[in-house]
Design an enzyme around this catalytic site. Sequence first.
Site, mmCIF file in Angstrom:
data_model
loop_
_atom_site.group_PDB
_atom_site.id
_atom_site.type_symbol
_atom_site.label_atom_id
_atom_site.label_comp_id
_atom_site.label_asym_id
_atom_site.label_seq_id
_atom_site.Cartn_x
_atom_site.Cartn_y
_atom_site.Cartn_z
ATOM 1 N N GLY A 46 0.837 -1.188 0.000
ATOM 2 C CA GLY A 46 0.000 0.000 0.000
ATOM 3 C C GLY A 46 0.872 1.237 0.000
ATOM 4 O O GLY A 46 2.019 1.194 0.458
ATOM 5 N N GLN A 51 2.857 10.065 1.417
ATOM 6 C CA GLN A 51 4.168 9.389 1.470
ATOM 7 C C GLN A 51 5.053 9.735 0.281
ATOM 8 O O GLN A 51 6.257 9.494 0.321
ATOM 9 C CB GLN A 51 3.989 7.871 1.525
ATOM 10 C CG GLN A 51 3.528 7.373 2.876
ATOM 11 C CD GLN A 51 3.351 5.874 2.829
ATOM 12 O OE1 GLN A 51 2.351 5.385 2.317
ATOM 13 N NE2 GLN A 51 4.331 5.148 3.336
ATOM 14 N N CYS A 93 6.111 -0.116 7.327
ATOM 15 C CA CYS A 93 5.688 1.032 6.521
ATOM 16 C C CYS A 93 6.842 1.414 5.601
ATOM 17 O O CYS A 93 7.989 1.432 6.040
ATOM 18 C CB CYS A 93 5.350 2.192 7.452
ATOM 19 S SG CYS A 93 4.830 3.681 6.605
ATOM 20 N N LEU A 94 6.534 1.719 4.351
ATOM 21 C CA LEU A 94 7.587 2.105 3.405
ATOM 22 C C LEU A 94 8.311 3.376 3.867
ATOM 23 O O LEU A 94 9.445 3.620 3.469
ATOM 24 C CB LEU A 94 7.005 2.321 2.001
ATOM 25 C CG LEU A 94 6.504 1.066 1.281
ATOM 26 C CD1 LEU A 94 5.909 1.430 -0.071
ATOM 27 C CD2 LEU A 94 7.627 0.040 1.102
ATOM 28 N N HIS A 135 -4.246 1.189 7.631
ATOM 29 C CA HIS A 135 -2.890 1.757 7.669
ATOM 30 C C HIS A 135 -2.781 2.947 6.714
ATOM 31 O O HIS A 135 -2.282 4.011 7.088
ATOM 32 C CB HIS A 135 -1.873 0.659 7.312
ATOM 33 C CG HIS A 135 -0.449 1.113 7.319
ATOM 34 N ND1 HIS A 135 0.469 0.668 8.243
ATOM 35 C CD2 HIS A 135 0.221 1.965 6.508
ATOM 36 C CE1 HIS A 135 1.643 1.246 8.000
ATOM 37 N NE2 HIS A 135 1.514 2.037 6.951
ATOM 38 N N GLU A 136 -3.273 2.758 5.482
ATOM 39 C CA GLU A 136 -3.172 3.827 4.476
ATOM 40 C C GLU A 136 -4.101 4.985 4.793
ATOM 41 O O GLU A 136 -3.748 6.149 4.597
ATOM 42 C CB GLU A 136 -3.452 3.275 3.068
ATOM 43 C CG GLU A 136 -2.502 2.173 2.607
ATOM 44 C CD GLU A 136 -1.030 2.499 2.803
ATOM 45 O OE1 GLU A 136 -0.636 3.671 2.668
ATOM 46 O OE2 GLU A 136 -0.259 1.558 3.120
ATOM 47 N N HIS A 139 -2.497 7.329 7.137
ATOM 48 C CA HIS A 139 -1.520 8.230 6.506
ATOM 49 C C HIS A 139 -2.189 9.524 6.040
ATOM 50 O O HIS A 139 -1.579 10.596 6.081
ATOM 51 C CB HIS A 139 -0.879 7.556 5.288
ATOM 52 C CG HIS A 139 0.322 6.711 5.608
ATOM 53 N ND1 HIS A 139 1.453 7.215 6.206
ATOM 54 C CD2 HIS A 139 0.577 5.398 5.395
ATOM 55 C CE1 HIS A 139 2.354 6.243 6.350
ATOM 56 N NE2 HIS A 139 1.840 5.127 5.874
#
Length: 166
Positions: A46, A51, A93-94, A135-136, A139
Amino acid sequence: MQNLSVRIFPDPILQKQSKEVDNIDEKIVKLTKSMIETMKDSDGVGLSAPQVGILKRIFVCRDFSDEDKETFLILINPTIIDYQGRVESKEGCLSIPGFYEYIYRYEKINMKALDINGEEQNFHSDGQQSIVFQHEFDHLNGILFPERMTQIKKEIFLKRINKAFK
Ligand code: CO
């Protein structure tokens, strides 16, 4: 293809609130395509617009109903309609590469969002799909997954990542 780079903790943009998309124009379509490519290149499941430094309420993610891992979902201006249950989820997380920790999420979640054609869609999810949605979605509100930890766990985790990403 736009060249996007993933913002890494503690980049302050990751803690900002994103704004609603009011017009799904060519620029937005291109952005979502580039986000999907960036997510695939980074081996992520995701990725949200903030981000990649764009404060818009958009995220892309894998469609977990496709076992071939070839299908992706684009959610624009998502809202949570309802949720149910509670599960423990090991997350990464990226934007915080290399760090994983257990947190709690809702087990099932029902979201409403616009798709890339501007059509309103309902997304019922459970399992990994539900976790990624939450999660997304976080963000878009400037919330990183350590914020979902208990206070003690969070303090230890923040110490570790603050040291790693100085
Ligand atoms: Co993330």
